[in-house]
Design a protein around this motif. Structure first.
Motif, PDB file in Angstrom:
ATOM      1  N   TYR A   1      84.680 -39.648 -67.842  1.00 26.48           N
ATOM      2  CA  TYR A   1      85.134 -39.817 -66.468  1.00 26.48           C
ATOM      3  C   TYR A   1      85.499 -38.480 -65.844  1.00 26.48           C
TER       4      TYR A   1
ATOM      5  N   LYS B   1      80.145 -46.184 -60.541  1.00 27.15           N
ATOM      6  CA  LYS B   1      80.859 -45.434 -59.521  1.00 27.15           C
ATOM      7  C   LYS B   1      82.365 -45.641 -59.689  1.00 27.15           C
ATOM      8  N   CYS B   2      83.107 -44.533 -59.650  1.00 29.02           N
ATOM      9  CA  CYS B   2      84.557 -44.569 -59.847  1.00 29.02           C
ATOM     10  C   CYS B   2      85.247 -43.815 -58.710  1.00 29.02           C
TER      11      CYS B   2
ATOM     12  N   ALA C   1      81.004 -42.233 -63.492  1.00 28.13           N
ATOM     13  CA  ALA C   1      81.345 -42.360 -64.913  1.00 28.13           C
ATOM     14  C   ALA C   1      80.052 -42.513 -65.703  1.00 28.13           C
TER      15      ALA C   1
ATOM     16  N   ALA D   1      84.844 -49.359 -67.746  1.00 29.74           N
ATOM     17  CA  ALA D   1      84.839 -49.143 -66.298  1.00 29.74           C
ATOM     18  C   ALA D   1      85.931 -49.958 -65.612  1.00 29.74           C
ATOM     19  N   LYS D   2      86.100 -51.200 -66.024  1.00 30.20           N
ATOM     20  CA  LYS D   2      87.132 -52.042 -65.429  1.00 30.20           C
ATOM     21  C   LYS D   2      88.519 -51.467 -65.666  1.00 30.20           C
TER      22      LYS D   2
ATOM     23  N   HIS E   1      89.328 -48.446 -65.881  1.00 29.20           N
ATOM     24  CA  HIS E   1      89.511 -47.232 -65.086  1.00 29.20           C
ATOM     25  C   HIS E   1      89.363 -47.490 -63.585  1.00 29.20           C
TER      26      HIS E   1
ATOM     27  N   CYS F   1      86.755 -48.750 -61.932  1.00 34.08           N
ATOM     28  CA  CYS F   1      85.419 -48.401 -61.449  1.00 34.08           C
ATOM     29  C   CYS F   1      84.626 -49.653 -61.100  1.00 34.08           C
ATOM     30  N   SER F   2      83.524 -49.457 -60.420  1.00 28.87           N
ATOM     31  CA  SER F   2      82.629 -50.567 -60.149  1.00 28.87           C
ATOM     32  C   SER F   2      81.936 -50.989 -61.443  1.00 28.87           C
TER      33      SER F   2
END
Length: 370
Positions: free
Chosen positions: A274, A315-316, A321, A359-360, A362, A364-365
């Motif tokens: 990230y 996308k974050c 990421a 991702a979740k 952090h 993020c999408s």
């Protein structure tokens, strides 16, 4: 005459000192060294907190070695007689790929996984047990422990810089096996990060005081995949993939999950990067000339032609990421690694599960489906 001889001796002594200093600077180039109490105030461009450094390294005579390589990196080393040592690196994350060291992921070649610092900080805490211990208690050593705390700061929109990296390697005569010792190894990093953010007008959101830290995860700290609750959580098991080695999640800019079969033979290594960690990895792919590589412009999934790795992106809030899967080598009689025997469907499912949960966590999408 006696007075004249004394004066001449004094002048000679001063000349000798001047020559010694000039010789030192000639040999060591950009390095400068001080050994008085005020040295701490000027170390690393004044970005160290004297009381914190003294509290961690001890009250003995101090020696500071300062190095400034360029405008994007400040570094120094602090040595305390009969105490500890700290090596500090402070960098502008926008200057990736230039004349400064790579971002810290763990000790090179270490078998242990670095763990999140937590407490509101984005960072990693790591050490190499192979270097400092043996047997059933690898972090209980007779010699000093060299331990690294590395933090990433995201600057506000009002700042002229996007982010800062603060990495401190501390050597103390204290074992990591004692939980009460571990926070000492992060104190210089957090205090330096606070001073660097203020000095650079970064305006970063800082974490809280670090009161506790987990041990780095040694390679023999494996568990059944179905019981994983950290970086390996939710990954489906399959024939030949049953064992996980993982860390907790908690704001780490670099995450790792190792998967093995029931015989503890490594099958996959999964990594999530990230912020500047992802930027540095993407830059590395570009410099290595990959025909197809992850891009910061278009999130996509791809499996490279030689089967060396698979990846996907998301996308974050702090950019792209990157999630990567590295399969263990499957060598034939010619020493090559054919992919025809790989379970590609399961491989995609493994990467998908790892990327989605990471991702979740952090914010993020959802990553693109492999």
């Amino acid at each position: 005459m006696a007075v004249r001889r004394i004066v001449l001796r004094a002048v000679a002594a001063l000349v000798a000192v001047a020559v010694a200093i000039a010789g030192y600077l000639l040999v060591h180039g950009d390095f400068q060294r001080w050994s008085d109490e005020s040295a701490l105030d000027g170390a690393c461009d004044g970005l160290l907190d004297r009381n914190t450094v003294r509290g961690v390294l001890g009250p003995g005579a101090v020696e500071v070695e300062h190095e400034r390589r360029d405008a994007g990196l400040v570094g120094c080393e602090v040595h305390v007689h009969d105490g500890g040592t700290a090596e500090i690196r402070i960098a502008d994350t926008a200057r990736l790929g230039q004349s400064w060291d790579s971002l810290y992921e763990g000790s090179p070649g270490a078998s242990a996984l670095s763990v999140p610092i937590g407490h509101g900080w984005t960072g990693l805490f790591g050490a190499d047990p192979d270097k400092h211990g043996a047997g059933t208690d690898p972090f209980k050593a007779d010699e000093d422990d060299e331990v690294t705390a590395s933090l990433v700061l995201k600057c506000t929109g009002a700042s002229s810089i996007k982010g800062l990296s603060v990495t401190v390697e501390t050597t103390l005569d204290k074992t990591l096996d004692d939980p009460s010792n571990r926070p000492q190894f992060a104190k210089i990093a957090t205090s330096t990060a606070a001073k660097a953010s203020k000095a650079q007008h970064c305006g970063a959101k800082l974490g809280k005081p670090v009161r506790s830290l987990d041990l780095p995860v040694n390679e023999d700290e494996y568990k059944p995949l179905g019981t994983a609750g950290g970086t390996c959580s939710g990954i489906p098991s399959a024939r030949g993939v049953a064992i996980a080695t993982e860390t907790a999640r908690g704001g780490a800019p670099h995450e790792t999950c190792r998967l093995a079969d029931a015989g503890l033979r490594k099958r996959y290594v999964l990594e999530g990067d990230y912020g500047p960690y992802a930027q540095e990895r993407l830059l590395g792919y570009e410099e290595e000339g990959y025909e197809v590589a992850p891009s910061a412009d278009t999130p996509a999934h791809y499996r490279d032609r030689d089967g060396r790795m698979s990846w996907t992106t998301a996308k974050c809030p702090d950019g792209l990421a990157l999630f990567t899967l590295y399969p263990a080598a499957e060598q034939d009689d010619n020493g090559k690694s054919p992919r025809r025997h790989a379970d590609l469907a399961h491989e995609r499912a493994v990467l998908k599960a790892f990327a989605e949960r990471s991702a979740k966590a952090h914010g993020c999408s959802a990553p693109l489906t492999p």
